[in-house]
Every structure is written in structure tokens, then in C-alpha cells.
Design a protein around this motif. Structure first.
Motif, short mmCIF file in Angstrom:
data_model
loop_
_atom_site.label_atom_id
_atom_site.label_comp_id
_atom_site.label_asym_id
_atom_site.label_seq_id
_atom_site.Cartn_x
_atom_site.Cartn_y
_atom_site.Cartn_z
N SER A 97 0.82 -1.20 0.00
CA SER A 97 0.00 0.00 0.00
C SER A 97 0.85 1.25 0.00
CB SER A 97 -0.92 0.03 1.23
OG SER A 97 -1.65 1.24 1.30
N GLY A 98 0.33 2.27 -0.67
CA GLY A 98 0.86 3.60 -0.48
C GLY A 98 0.35 4.14 0.85
N GLU A 99 0.85 5.29 1.23
CA GLU A 99 0.41 5.87 2.50
C GLU A 99 -1.00 6.45 2.33
OE1 GLU A 99 4.31 7.64 4.57
OE2 GLU A 99 3.98 8.31 2.52
N SER A 100 -1.92 5.97 3.15
CA SER A 100 -3.30 6.44 3.06
C SER A 100 -4.04 6.15 4.35
CB SER A 100 -4.02 5.74 1.89
OG SER A 100 -5.40 6.03 1.92
N ASP A 101 -4.90 7.08 4.72
CA ASP A 101 -5.75 6.87 5.88
C ASP A 101 -6.73 5.72 5.66
OD1 ASP A 101 -6.70 7.92 8.53
OD2 ASP A 101 -8.55 8.23 7.41
N ALA A 102 -6.92 5.34 4.38
CA ALA A 102 -7.83 4.23 4.06
C ALA A 102 -7.32 2.90 4.60
CB ALA A 102 -8.03 4.12 2.56
N LYS A 159 -13.35 -0.80 -5.29
CA LYS A 159 -13.20 0.60 -4.89
C LYS A 159 -13.45 0.69 -3.40
CE LYS A 159 -14.38 3.75 -7.75
NZ LYS A 159 -13.06 4.38 -7.96
N LEU A 160 -12.52 1.29 -2.68
CA LEU A 160 -12.65 1.42 -1.24
C LEU A 160 -13.55 2.62 -0.91
CD1 LEU A 160 -8.97 0.75 -0.10
CD2 LEU A 160 -10.92 -0.82 -0.01
N PRO A 161 -14.36 2.51 0.14
CA PRO A 161 -15.26 3.61 0.51
C PRO A 161 -14.51 4.70 1.27
CG PRO A 161 -15.55 1.79 2.02
CD PRO A 161 -14.57 1.32 0.98
N ALA A 162 -13.54 5.30 0.60
CA ALA A 162 -12.72 6.33 1.24
C ALA A 162 -12.09 7.20 0.16
CB ALA A 162 -11.63 5.69 2.09
N THR A 163 -11.74 8.41 0.54
CA THR A 163 -11.01 9.30 -0.36
C THR A 163 -9.87 9.95 0.42
OG1 THR A 163 -12.51 11.14 0.17
CG2 THR A 163 -13.01 9.82 -1.80
N ASP A 164 -8.88 10.42 -0.30
CA ASP A 164 -7.78 11.17 0.30
C ASP A 164 -7.74 12.56 -0.31
OD1 ASP A 164 -6.76 9.36 2.12
OD2 ASP A 164 -5.50 8.36 0.65
N THR A 165 -7.30 13.52 0.49
CA THR A 165 -7.27 14.91 0.07
C THR A 165 -5.84 15.42 -0.01
OG1 THR A 165 -9.42 15.34 1.13
CG2 THR A 165 -8.04 17.25 0.65
N TRP A 166 -5.51 16.02 -1.15
CA TRP A 166 -4.18 16.60 -1.33
C TRP A 166 -4.11 17.98 -0.69
CZ3 TRP A 166 0.30 14.59 -2.97
CH2 TRP A 166 0.26 13.38 -3.66
N GLY A 167 -2.94 18.28 -0.16
CA GLY A 167 -2.72 19.59 0.45
C GLY A 167 -1.25 19.86 0.65
N LEU A 241 -0.79 13.91 1.04
CA LEU A 241 -2.17 13.60 1.40
C LEU A 241 -2.41 13.89 2.87
CD1 LEU A 241 -2.55 10.22 -0.51
CD2 LEU A 241 -3.43 12.45 -1.22
N ASP A 242 -3.65 14.17 3.21
CA ASP A 242 -4.01 14.50 4.58
C ASP A 242 -4.02 13.27 5.48
OD1 ASP A 242 -4.80 16.01 6.73
OD2 ASP A 242 -6.85 16.36 6.04
N LYS A 243 -3.94 13.48 6.77
CA LYS A 243 -4.12 12.49 7.83
C LYS A 243 -2.98 11.47 7.92
CE LYS A 243 -9.17 12.73 7.41
NZ LYS A 243 -10.41 11.96 7.14
N LEU A 244 -1.86 11.76 7.27
CA LEU A 244 -0.72 10.84 7.33
C LEU A 244 0.30 11.26 8.37
CD1 LEU A 244 -0.16 10.16 3.52
CD2 LEU A 244 -1.48 8.82 5.16
N LEU A 258 -5.68 21.83 -0.67
CA LEU A 258 -5.58 22.62 -1.89
C LEU A 258 -6.94 23.17 -2.27
CD1 LEU A 258 -3.26 20.35 -4.09
CD2 LEU A 258 -2.60 22.18 -2.51
N ASN A 259 -6.92 24.30 -2.96
CA ASN A 259 -8.13 24.94 -3.46
C ASN A 259 -7.87 25.48 -4.86
OD1 ASN A 259 -10.65 26.13 -3.65
ND2 ASN A 259 -10.03 28.00 -2.59
N PRO A 260 -8.58 24.95 -5.89
CA PRO A 260 -9.70 23.99 -5.83
C PRO A 260 -9.27 22.66 -5.21
CG PRO A 260 -9.50 24.98 -8.03
CD PRO A 260 -8.27 25.35 -7.29
N SER A 261 -10.21 22.03 -4.53
CA SER A 261 -9.88 20.80 -3.81
C SER A 261 -9.45 19.71 -4.80
CB SER A 261 -11.07 20.32 -3.00
OG SER A 261 -12.15 19.99 -3.84
N LEU A 262 -8.50 18.90 -4.34
CA LEU A 262 -8.00 17.78 -5.13
C LEU A 262 -8.16 16.52 -4.29
CD1 LEU A 262 -6.68 16.82 -7.72
CD2 LEU A 262 -4.45 17.35 -6.74
N VAL A 263 -9.23 15.78 -4.58
CA VAL A 263 -9.59 14.59 -3.81
C VAL A 263 -9.44 13.37 -4.70
CG1 VAL A 263 -11.43 13.43 -2.52
CG2 VAL A 263 -11.19 15.92 -2.38
N VAL A 264 -8.85 12.31 -4.16
CA VAL A 264 -8.58 11.11 -4.96
C VAL A 264 -9.26 9.89 -4.33
CG1 VAL A 264 -6.42 11.93 -5.95
CG2 VAL A 264 -6.38 10.77 -3.73
#
Length: 294
Positions: A97-102, A159-167, A241-244, A258-264
Motif C-alpha cells: 500500500s501507499g500511504e493512506s488513511d484508508a 473501490k474502497l469507501p474512502a477518499t484522500d485529500t491533497w494539500g 495527502l491529509d491524515k498521514l 488545496l483549493n480547488p480541492s483535489l480529492v482522490v
């Protein structure tokens, strides 16, 4: 090329000494030396530089070390799967896995699996999408958690029920720390640390717009933890990504989206037509149930 000889070679690479490796392997030094010279002869390459005090690897030796470790890991994985009991579900599951709160989703499924099948062992590999994909393709991983954008056409996936947010990760005393979000123009003329994945670069580039190549990228990273230390020391700002990374309490760091938001989105993938062990099947079935209930 025999597996036994690969184990001999890895022992020498680890001990940096033929005599030390011979002792560990319970072989005589002349016997081990002959085996290694025959290996070099068979491959037509010098693998070892035999110094007075220690043995070092040539470039070809470094390559063989990497491949030998992968081969032996795969052999061990295969043996464990074949030797699993028919009555008790046991064995090893390899997840990259990559780093993710998921990973919290995966962790909860693992917790359930261990409760119902305590003889199953899990092995986690951390790396970016390139690293995880390479090990998946070689059969060294059963599953991979990949952060979009990634090419998942060659895999089966959920598909996992989660998203990550870039910032942007920064020090709390930064001049940008008082902002709620980070706009593209905020990245101008600041030192940046970015993921070395090409697909991530493309994603950020699309968000930033024209002249992405003019950003002051001073370093790239594979995993965010070490990059966060660079940020903490005031070297630059990390796009991540957030929460790492913990930014609460006494942490000197903060994260701004980021704004505009970048969610993956995130997917758990496996090779098409994969023949799973009973342990891997049990894990996938439990994960599907957990996702359907979420």
C-alpha cells in the motif's frame, strides 16, 4: 541456478565476508568459495569484490541480490500456500500500500480475519504505486492498495469507501499557515517536496495549470514520513495527502488542503485471473462484506 546457491550468495552479501557466511551456513570456507566462483562462471559476471577485510558487491552483484531476495520470498510464499491445512485456514497474505488513511478499512478487516482465522498472518509492504505495482506483477503481493490516478485496467479491483485529500504540509510558523486553503499561486517561489510518482506529478500539474515545471521542487520523496522531517526542519513544504502526519497538539506542523480541492479515490487491486490461497480468499470475502455494509 539453484535456490541453495542463491541462499549462499545472500549470506555472503549479508555478512560481507565469505568466512563469516561459511560459519553461518555451516560450510567450509573453500566449499563456499568454490560455489560462489561457479555461480560467477555460470552467469559470466563478477558478482563479488573480494577485499582483505570484507567482500563487497559489484553492480551485477547488487542486481542479483535484489532478484535473489524476490525469488526466495516468492518460493517461501508458494510453499506456505501449498502447505496450508485443508481443515484450518492458515497461511500468509501479502498486502502492499501507499500511504493512506484508508488503511484503517484494511486494518478493521484484518482484525475480523484474525479473530475468525488466527492462523493467518499478514505481511504489509509500504511503497508508492510504482513499487506496489511492480511487486504485484511479480507475484510477491496478493493485494495492493493504489491511490488514483493509477492504471488499474490490468487488475481486478474493489473501490474502497474512502477518499484522500491533497494539500500542503508546512510549519505552523509559516506565512501560509494562517490560510484555510492553498491556491496554485501560493506555491510560487516556495521550496517544495513532491512525491516522485509520475502519475502524482501529472495530477498536481493538472491542478496547478500552466508553468508547473517552473515550480521550485527541491526534493522528491517516496514515503511522506521522512519528507515531514525535512518540513519540520524548515527545508521546505511538502505536497502530500491529509491524515498521514500528526499535526495536532505539540506538533510544529500543519496541513492545508488545496483549493480547488483535489480529492482522490482508492482501490484495492489484484492480478487478473489470480489463483488465491484459502487465506487470501477469506480476506477478500470479508473485505467485500465490510465494503457492502459501509
Amino acid at each position: 541456478m539453484e535456490l541453495r546457491i542463491l541462499r549462499y550468495f545472500l549470506a555472503v552479501a549479508r555478512e560481507e565476508s565469505i568466512s563469516g557466511a561459511a560459519e553461518v551456513l555451516h560450510l567450509s570456507q573453500p566449499t563456499l568459495s568454490r560455489q560462489l566462483m561457479q555461480l560467477e562462471k555460470d552467469l559470466g559476471k563478477q558478482l563479488l569484490i573480494r577485499g582483505n577485510r570484507k567482500v563487497t558487491l559489484t553492480d551485477d552483484g547488487v542486481l542479483l541480490k535484489k532478484r535473489a531476495m524476490e525469488i526466495l520470498d516468492l518460493v517461501e510464499k508458494t510453499e506456505n500456500e501449498i502447505n496450508s491445512s485443508d481443515k484450518i485456514i492458515s497461511g500468509d497474505i501479502y498486502i502492499g500500500s501507499g500511504e493512506s488513511d484508508a488503511m484503517h478499512i484494511i486494518a478493521k478487516t484484518i482484525q475480523k480475519i484474525q479473530k475468525n482465522h488466527p492462523h493467518i498472518r499478514f505481511h504489509l509492504f509500504s511503497g508508492n504505486a510504482d513499487d506496489v505495482g511492480e511487486r504485484l506483477d511479480k507475484g510477491l503481493l496478493d493485494f495492493g492498495i493504489l491511490i488514483e490516478p493509477t492504471n488499474i485496467k490490468k487488475y481486478d479491483y474493489l473501490k474502497l469507501p474512502a477518499t484522500d485529500t491533497w494539500g500542503l504540509l508546512m510549519r505552523k510558523d509559516s506565512h501560509l499557515a494562517n490560510k484555510d486553503t492553498i491556491s496554485p499561486k501560493d506555491l510560487d517561489n516556495i521550496p517544495l517536496l513532491c512525491s516522485r510518482q509520475s502519475l502524482v506529478g501529472n495530477n498536481i500539474s493538472s491542478w496547478y495549470g500552466d508553468n508547473y515545471e517552473k515550480l521550485n521542487i527541491i526534493a522528491t520523496y517516496n514515503l511522506i514520513y521522512n519528507a515531514s522531517i525535512m518540513v519540520e526542519e524548515g527545508i521546505g513544504y511538502a505536497l502530500c495527502l491529509d491524515k498521514l502526519i500528526n499535526t495536532t497538539g505539540n506538533s510544529v506542523l500543519c496541513f492545508k488542503p488545496l483549493n480547488p480541492s483535489l480529492v482522490v479515490n482508492l482501490n484495492i487491486v489484484w492480478k487478473k485471473s489470480q489463483i488465491f490461497s484459502k487465506a487470501a480468499n477469506a480476506f477478500l470475502k470479508q473485505l467485500q462484506e465490510d465494503i457492502n455494509l459501509s
